[in-house]
Design a protein around this motif. Sequence first.
Motif, PDB file in Angstrom:
ATOM      1  N   GLY A  26       4.562 -46.409  34.561  1.00 25.30           N
ATOM      2  CA  GLY A  26       5.703 -46.188  33.661  1.00 25.30           C
ATOM      3  C   GLY A  26       5.275 -46.261  32.200  1.00 25.30           C
ATOM      4  N   SER A  27       4.451 -47.272  31.861  1.00 29.72           N
ATOM      5  CA  SER A  27       4.037 -47.400  30.456  1.00 29.72           C
ATOM      6  C   SER A  27       3.112 -46.259  30.057  1.00 29.72           C
ATOM      7  CB  SER A  27       3.369 -48.764  30.215  1.00 29.72           C
ATOM      8  OG  SER A  27       2.227 -48.926  31.029  1.00 29.72           O
ATOM      9  N   CYS A  28       2.233 -45.851  30.966  1.00 27.87           N
ATOM     10  CA  CYS A  28       1.281 -44.779  30.658  1.00 27.87           C
ATOM     11  C   CYS A  28       2.001 -43.435  30.506  1.00 27.87           C
ATOM     12  CB  CYS A  28       0.236 -44.714  31.777  1.00 27.87           C
ATOM     13  SG  CYS A  28      -0.973 -43.416  31.531  1.00 27.87           S
ATOM     14  N   LEU A  29       2.871 -43.105  31.450  1.00 23.24           N
ATOM     15  CA  LEU A  29       3.545 -41.798  31.394  1.00 23.24           C
ATOM     16  C   LEU A  29       4.479 -41.713  30.192  1.00 23.24           C
ATOM     17  CD1 LEU A  29       4.220 -41.209  35.196  1.00 23.24           C
ATOM     18  CD2 LEU A  29       2.527 -40.069  33.741  1.00 23.24           C
ATOM     19  N   ARG A 152      17.839 -50.818  29.821  1.00 17.99           N
ATOM     20  CA  ARG A 152      18.885 -51.764  30.227  1.00 17.99           C
ATOM     21  C   ARG A 152      20.021 -51.917  29.221  1.00 17.99           C
ATOM     22  NH1 ARG A 152      17.051 -55.311  34.036  1.00 17.99           N
ATOM     23  NH2 ARG A 152      19.201 -56.003  34.046  1.00 17.99           N
ATOM     24  N   GLY A 153      19.872 -51.267  28.072  1.00 28.38           N
ATOM     25  CA  GLY A 153      20.952 -51.329  27.078  1.00 28.38           C
ATOM     26  C   GLY A 153      20.895 -52.598  26.251  1.00 28.38           C
ATOM     27  N   PHE A 258      10.023 -44.558  43.289  1.00 24.92           N
ATOM     28  CA  PHE A 258      10.619 -45.860  42.935  1.00 24.92           C
ATOM     29  C   PHE A 258      11.230 -45.795  41.536  1.00 24.92           C
ATOM     30  CE2 PHE A 258      10.318 -50.019  40.935  1.00 24.92           C
ATOM     31  CZ  PHE A 258      10.764 -50.894  41.911  1.00 24.92           C
ATOM     32  N   LEU A 259      10.568 -45.062  40.634  1.00 26.96           N
ATOM     33  CA  LEU A 259      11.030 -44.956  39.250  1.00 26.96           C
ATOM     34  C   LEU A 259      12.022 -43.811  39.051  1.00 26.96           C
ATOM     35  CD1 LEU A 259       7.659 -45.813  37.447  1.00 26.96           C
ATOM     36  CD2 LEU A 259       9.784 -47.154  37.362  1.00 26.96           C
ATOM     37  N   GLY A 260      12.583 -43.284  40.148  1.00 25.30           N
ATOM     38  CA  GLY A 260      13.671 -42.307  40.055  1.00 25.30           C
ATOM     39  C   GLY A 260      13.243 -40.895  39.673  1.00 25.30           C
ATOM     40  N   LEU A 285      12.052 -40.846  31.326  1.00 19.73           N
ATOM     41  CA  LEU A 285      12.499 -42.247  31.360  1.00 19.73           C
ATOM     42  C   LEU A 285      13.992 -42.364  31.682  1.00 19.73           C
ATOM     43  CD1 LEU A 285      11.157 -45.129  30.681  1.00 19.73           C
ATOM     44  CD2 LEU A 285      12.462 -44.994  28.567  1.00 19.73           C
ATOM     45  N   ASP A 286      14.760 -41.321  31.310  1.00 17.52           N
ATOM     46  CA  ASP A 286      16.213 -41.365  31.577  1.00 17.52           C
ATOM     47  C   ASP A 286      16.522 -41.458  33.069  1.00 17.52           C
ATOM     48  OD1 ASP A 286      16.639 -41.110  28.909  1.00 17.52           O
ATOM     49  OD2 ASP A 286      17.042 -38.951  28.965  1.00 17.52           O
TER      50      ASP A 286
END
Length: 300
Positions: A26-29, A152-153, A258-260, A285-286
């Motif tokens: 997630g951080s890399c992409l 997470r807002g 897992f990350l949608g 990321l959305d």
Amino acid sequence: MTLYRGRFAPSPTGPLHFGSLVAALGSCLEARSHGGQWLVRMEDLDPPRAQPGAAELILRTLEDFAFEWDGAVMRQSERSETYAQAIAQLHARGALYDCACTRKELSDSALVLEGERVYPGTCRNGLPPGRRAHAVRVRVPNHAIAFADTIRGSISQILEREVGDFVVRRADGLHAYQLAVVVDDAAQSITDVVRGADLLASTPRQIHLQRLLELPTPRYAHLPAAVNALGAKLSKQTLARPLDPARAAATIAAALAFLGQAPPPELARAALREVWDWSLAHWNLDRVPRQHALPAPADA
Ligand code: GLU
């Protein structure tokens, strides 16, 4: 082009598992999709918890999964002088105090709030007579510290009520994670922290230290934490299975799901290069679920 610097900061307490892969990916992409840099920092500041050889194994596993990071790996074990300078700076501001409480005393007296212990402030106004200092704590404010997490807002915490004054140098003389992470994110000019939601509740503590040390606050995005069938976070303690380089492509495809990101099913059987090409072209990321925790796939 906007300047973006992200990072992955594993602790070498054991081999990487599915949960660590989710944070790395997630951080890399997210960094690459901004045309940004992505750094790796080894959070090996806690020798008693480190597993011999784990740091090298982690870097080898990242390579086997075809991660490419920018620059040299920063190692916290080589930075204790820098952390000591930050402690001196906090001291000069009157933000710190010595604490004589032992672990036993804390477990007897600390208030328990949603499973987390709140330091009751026993040594805030000076050590009780005849007691020796163990740890060093930073004073926390009684007003809310708020930030906007990209996933997470709006998040807000009153540290005094929910955490209490927290340790920045431990009784064994080692610097605490909360201090080191703040100093190092600034030293590496990190603009964006993307990591697991298990660290969401640490973020207001880190923002508090950034303000005291006059360091910039990065943007934060907390990914869902991967949990096992019993709902426990994947970790060495919960016997999470180490990542298997022989299944790198399929495991990255599972982490994307897992990350949608809804990868096509055939991606699980594709070559590793193709999986990366698909990831870099489609990452969004959305689409990441706005949940605190999600079950890891059964075979992960
Ligand atoms: N070293 C921490 C861990 O492995 C992560 C720190 C961070 O991303 O801020 O849990």
